[in-house]
Write a protein that holds these residues in place. Structure first.
Motif, mmCIF file in Angstrom:
data_model
loop_
_atom_site.group_PDB
_atom_site.id
_atom_site.type_symbol
_atom_site.label_atom_id
_atom_site.label_comp_id
_atom_site.label_asym_id
_atom_site.label_seq_id
_atom_site.Cartn_x
_atom_site.Cartn_y
_atom_site.Cartn_z
ATOM 1 N N LEU A 66 0.848 -1.179 0.000
ATOM 2 C CA LEU A 66 0.000 0.000 0.000
ATOM 3 C C LEU A 66 0.893 1.241 0.000
ATOM 4 O O LEU A 66 1.855 1.328 0.773
ATOM 5 N N ALA A 67 0.581 2.225 -0.866
ATOM 6 C CA ALA A 67 1.441 3.402 -1.006
ATOM 7 C C ALA A 67 0.790 4.676 -0.481
ATOM 8 O O ALA A 67 1.283 5.767 -0.730
ATOM 9 N N SER A 68 -0.314 4.556 0.251
ATOM 10 C CA SER A 68 -0.982 5.747 0.765
ATOM 11 C C SER A 68 -0.278 6.274 2.004
ATOM 12 O O SER A 68 0.604 5.614 2.569
ATOM 13 N N HIS A 69 -0.680 7.494 2.444
ATOM 14 C CA HIS A 69 -0.032 8.138 3.579
ATOM 15 C C HIS A 69 -0.089 7.256 4.821
ATOM 16 O O HIS A 69 -1.124 6.679 5.148
ATOM 17 N N GLY A 70 1.061 7.167 5.519
ATOM 18 C CA GLY A 70 1.137 6.385 6.749
ATOM 19 C C GLY A 70 1.563 4.948 6.550
ATOM 20 O O GLY A 70 1.867 4.255 7.519
ATOM 21 N N SER A 71 1.619 4.490 5.294
ATOM 22 C CA SER A 71 2.018 3.107 5.028
ATOM 23 C C SER A 71 3.536 2.964 5.119
ATOM 24 O O SER A 71 4.281 3.945 5.070
ATOM 25 N N TRP A 72 3.988 1.729 5.226
ATOM 26 C CA TRP A 72 5.428 1.451 5.288
ATOM 27 C C TRP A 72 6.126 1.971 4.038
ATOM 28 O O TRP A 72 7.172 2.619 4.119
ATOM 29 N N LEU A 73 5.564 1.706 2.862
ATOM 30 C CA LEU A 73 6.202 2.122 1.616
ATOM 31 C C LEU A 73 6.242 3.641 1.509
ATOM 32 O O LEU A 73 7.252 4.215 1.085
ATOM 33 N N HIS A 74 5.180 4.305 1.886
ATOM 34 C CA HIS A 74 5.139 5.771 1.859
ATOM 35 C C HIS A 74 6.274 6.351 2.702
ATOM 36 O O HIS A 74 6.993 7.266 2.271
ATOM 37 N N ASP A 75 6.472 5.817 3.898
ATOM 38 C CA ASP A 75 7.540 6.299 4.778
ATOM 39 C C ASP A 75 8.917 6.025 4.191
ATOM 40 O O ASP A 75 9.826 6.859 4.289
ATOM 41 N N GLN A 76 9.100 4.847 3.585
ATOM 42 C CA GLN A 76 10.385 4.510 2.989
ATOM 43 C C GLN A 76 10.724 5.458 1.837
ATOM 44 O O GLN A 76 11.877 5.897 1.695
ATOM 45 N N LEU A 77 9.744 5.782 1.016
ATOM 46 C CA LEU A 77 9.990 6.677 -0.118
ATOM 47 C C LEU A 77 10.287 8.093 0.351
ATOM 48 O O LEU A 77 11.112 8.785 -0.252
ATOM 49 N N LEU A 78 9.650 8.537 1.429
ATOM 50 C CA LEU A 78 9.963 9.846 1.984
ATOM 51 C C LEU A 78 11.405 9.886 2.486
ATOM 52 O O LEU A 78 12.140 10.844 2.224
ATOM 53 N N ARG A 79 11.809 8.843 3.222
ATOM 54 C CA ARG A 79 13.195 8.791 3.720
ATOM 55 C C ARG A 79 14.177 8.790 2.560
ATOM 56 O O ARG A 79 15.218 9.454 2.603
ATOM 57 N N TYR A 80 13.855 8.034 1.534
ATOM 58 C CA TYR A 80 14.735 7.953 0.369
ATOM 59 C C TYR A 80 14.858 9.312 -0.314
ATOM 60 O O TYR A 80 15.964 9.753 -0.664
ATOM 61 N N ALA A 81 13.729 9.996 -0.487
ATOM 62 C CA ALA A 81 13.748 11.307 -1.139
ATOM 63 C C ALA A 81 14.556 12.311 -0.329
ATOM 64 O O ALA A 81 15.244 13.171 -0.891
#
Length: 318
Positions: A66-81
């Motif tokens: 899941l890529a919506s706000h608050g999901s694991w993937l969303h957080d990982q992509l923010l850290r990466y950016a």
């Protein structure tokens, strides 16, 4: 480029932009987007391929994140950016096989190129902003705009991924590198676009919040009207002056408390926005200043395949 469905594009397109920086789109089917990842994103996510969705019901599949706000993937992509750094500099490679006649026709420049009078690097400035929306629910976005100093205008997308893949960290000797980079001018022009983007997003949030606010205010109204009706019923049964005055005071306090809660709820659902400049990229593209047979001046961007009329100044701007 794979695109998010139109109803979600404004909120979620940045996720695709982040992934496609170090990944390749494999396709989309029934709301599930699949990508082939490359380092450093592959290391950050911990896998070579990634399947994601913006629909909770589809995220129940074994390999779909899941890529919506608050999901694991969303957080990982923010850290990466956030690890991209605050500044970078690139030099595009000149394309030797450009069809200049075709480019001139496309730009409706009815002149004939005669002789090259100058070769230099033009300047593009990419500004990346992190925008945080403090609303219900909270969300974040990454906005990217490019200021084309060569033509003095802001563009949404000034290059392709393949162009960046071939870019170099050092210039070619035959091209002159501009001594000055107009960071402030570029920022001022870009920030106008960022404000417009944020304003449009806030208006959408207000529309969504208005429905939620009206529902919450109805709940508050039902609650306090029940309390007031009960106090009114008791008021009719009070015999002494003192007891009636106490009941009336309680009713006034309930009205004041009701007004306070309405203000609090209205303020809580009012969108608050913070925009931060997170990174700037200086991108130089090889330019040629041509004199035309008719006596005009035309600039040819060999890196991006662009042509435009302009005076022979430092950046070719009009």
């Amino acid at each position: 480029m794979v695109e998010i469905p139109r109803r979600r594009r404004r909120q979620e397109q940045w996720i695709l932009d982040v992934i496609l920086r170090d990944g390749r789109a494999l396709g989309e089917q029934d709301g599930v987007y699949r990508f082939q990842l490359e380092d450093p994103l592959k290391t950050q996510i911990g896998r070579e391929t990634l399947a994601l969705t913006f629909q909770k019901k589809l995220a129940s599949k074994e390999d779909v994140e899941l890529a919506s706000h608050g999901s694991w993937l969303h957080d990982q992509l923010l850290r990466y950016a956030h690890t991209w750094g605050q500044g970078a500099r690139f030099f595009f490679e000149p394309e030797p096989d450009l069809d200049l006649d075709l480019l001139m026709q496309r730009r409706r420049i009815d002149e004939t190129l005669d002789v090259v009078e100058k070769v230099t690097y033009g300047t593009l400035l990419e500004y990346i902003f992190r925008v945080s929306y403090y609303t219900e629910p909270p969300r974040e976005r990454l906005l990217s705009f490019v200021y084309d100093a060569n033509q003095g205008k802001v563009v949404k997308r000034a290059y392709t991924k393949s162009m960046m893949a071939k870019a170099s960290s050092s210039p070619k000797k035959e091209y002159e590198v501009p001594e000055e980079v107009p960071f402030q001018k570029g920022f001022d022009r870009v920030w106008i676009r960022v404000e417009k983007e944020i304003s449009a997003e806030v208006e959408e949030l207000k529309k969504g919040n208005r429905v939620h606010l009206e529902r919450e205010l109805r709940v508050l109204e039902d609650y306090y009207r029940q309390l007031l009706d009960e106090e009114k019923r008791l008021l009719g049964t009070r015999l002494s002056r003192k007891s009636r005055e106490e009941t009336q005071r309680r009713m006034e306090m309930l009205k004041l408390d009701w007004e306070r809660r309405v203000k609090e709820e209205t303020e809580r659902l009012k969108p608050q926005v913070i925009g931060e400049l997170r990174a700037v990229a200086v991108i130089h593209s090889p330019l040629e200043a041509w004199r035309t047979a008719e006596g005009g001046r035309v600039w040819v961007d060999r890196g991006r395949g662009e042509v435009w009329r302009g005076a022979l100044n430092g950046h070719g701007s009009r």
